[in-house]
Design an enzyme around this catalytic site. Structure first.
Site, mmCIF file in Angstrom:
data_model
loop_
_atom_site.group_PDB
_atom_site.id
_atom_site.type_symbol
_atom_site.label_atom_id
_atom_site.label_comp_id
_atom_site.label_asym_id
_atom_site.label_seq_id
_atom_site.Cartn_x
_atom_site.Cartn_y
_atom_site.Cartn_z
ATOM 1 N N ASP A 25 -15.567 1.794 4.116
ATOM 2 C CA ASP A 25 -14.777 2.900 3.577
ATOM 3 C C ASP A 25 -15.671 3.846 2.778
ATOM 4 O OD1 ASP A 25 -12.545 4.396 3.058
ATOM 5 O OD2 ASP A 25 -11.767 3.095 1.473
ATOM 6 N N HIS A 42 -19.190 10.386 8.794
ATOM 7 C CA HIS A 42 -19.063 9.295 9.770
ATOM 8 C C HIS A 42 -20.400 9.038 10.470
ATOM 9 C CE1 HIS A 42 -14.889 9.081 8.941
ATOM 10 N NE2 HIS A 42 -14.541 10.189 9.562
ATOM 11 N N LEU A 136 -26.562 -12.800 16.796
ATOM 12 C CA LEU A 136 -25.368 -12.349 16.075
ATOM 13 C C LEU A 136 -24.279 -11.884 17.043
ATOM 14 C CD1 LEU A 136 -24.224 -11.229 13.206
ATOM 15 C CD2 LEU A 136 -25.020 -9.028 14.067
ATOM 16 N N LEU A 200 -6.412 -4.445 1.407
ATOM 17 C CA LEU A 200 -6.823 -5.083 2.661
ATOM 18 C C LEU A 200 -6.626 -4.153 3.856
ATOM 19 C CD1 LEU A 200 -5.436 -8.681 2.100
ATOM 20 C CD2 LEU A 200 -7.775 -7.863 1.802
#
Ligand code: FPP
Length: 255
Positions: A25, A42, A136, A200
């Site tokens: 965020d 962004h 990963l 959340l």
């Protein structure tokens, strides 16, 4: 262990969380404070993604889930939504070589069918081409919402029940987990949220039941390797109890 790591990185890598989930965020605020467009924010956020994916792999994290686009993000201005979708496709094509080099396997969760065709194609291609990698696992949450995911799982279970394949008394937590988008992926151990909000935001509602929470005021475009290492070190100071009066290794093993 890699000798090129700094002492802090070495400590973080000595006991890393298996699965880290991140609510990225603050791209908009980061851009506004600099007089830039949100879209430029962004783009800077995409650079943080690249650095955190690489760092997570190097520090021994096995799963990294990033909240890249929520079911509610469609309400943003059309220009911003289109830019985010284009950014996704560009990011995937630019990063694919690096993902392959580092053995990263890409997956996606969310209502992927609802994404624009180009974004779906780019995503599907990289997912297929990295499927055999064993490093990963990078999970992008796209058109994702925790409530929609649970709703979809309940629908699937109801359908099975209606077909006589399932009895109500057989439904348990494992079965619900197995019908979520994250089936087969261990629950997150650590949930990071950048830019300070204590929410959340409909992210992994079922899966984060026992996750440790780490909220930092740092905006996502400024959340880089050093901040990630601090989050992992903070995680190491937590005593995970899973509802018991003392840490329960059996439960920890499961998580
Ligand atoms: C929140 O910033 C961020 C998002 C909308 C999701 C994350 C997107 C990126 C990191 C960039 C694109 C990368 C891909 C792979 C699509 P915000 O706009 O909500 O920030 P604000 O709360 O400060 O306005």
């Amino acid at each position: 262990m890699d000798s090129t790591l700094t002492p802090d990185e070495r400590r973080a890598a000595s006991h890393p969380p298996r699965h880290v989930a991140i609510i990225m965020d603050g791209n908009g605020r980061w851009a506004a404070e600099r007089g830039f467009s949100r879209i430029r924010g962004h783009r800077a956020g995409a650079e943080s993604i690249r650095e955190i994916v690489r760092s997570a792999g190097e520090l021994g994290v096995r799963y990294l889930t990033l909240y890249a686009f929520s079911v509610d993000n469609w309400k943003r201005p059309t220009r911003e939504v289109s830019a985010l979708m284009r950014l996704l496709a560009t990011f995937l094509s630019r990063e694919e070589a690096g993902l392959q080099k580092n053995g990263v396997r890409l997956r996606a969760i969310g209502r992927i069918d609802g994404l624009p065709r180009e974004a779906r194609a780019a995503l599907g291609g990289v997912i297929a081409r990295t499927a055999g990698n064993t490093g990963l696992t990078l999970i992008l949450a796209l058109n994702y919402g925790g409530r929609s995911e649970i709703t979809d799982a309940v629908r699937a279970l109801c359908l099975k029940s209606a077909r006589g394949e399932l009895r109500a008394e057989d439904v348990d937590e494992e079965m619900i987990s197995a019908h979520l988008n994250t089936a087969g992926i261990p629950d997150p151990d650590l949930l990071i949220r950048t830019s300070g909000e204590m929410r959340l935001s409909n992210f992994l509602l079922w899966q984060i039941s026992y996750a440790e929470l780490y909220v930092t005021p740092v905006y996502w475009p400024e959340f880089r390797r050093a901040e990630f290492v601090q989050a992992l070190l903070d995680y190491q100071t937590r005593e995970r109890r899973f509802g018991c009066s003392s840490a329960n290794p059996a439960r920890q093993g499961r998580q």
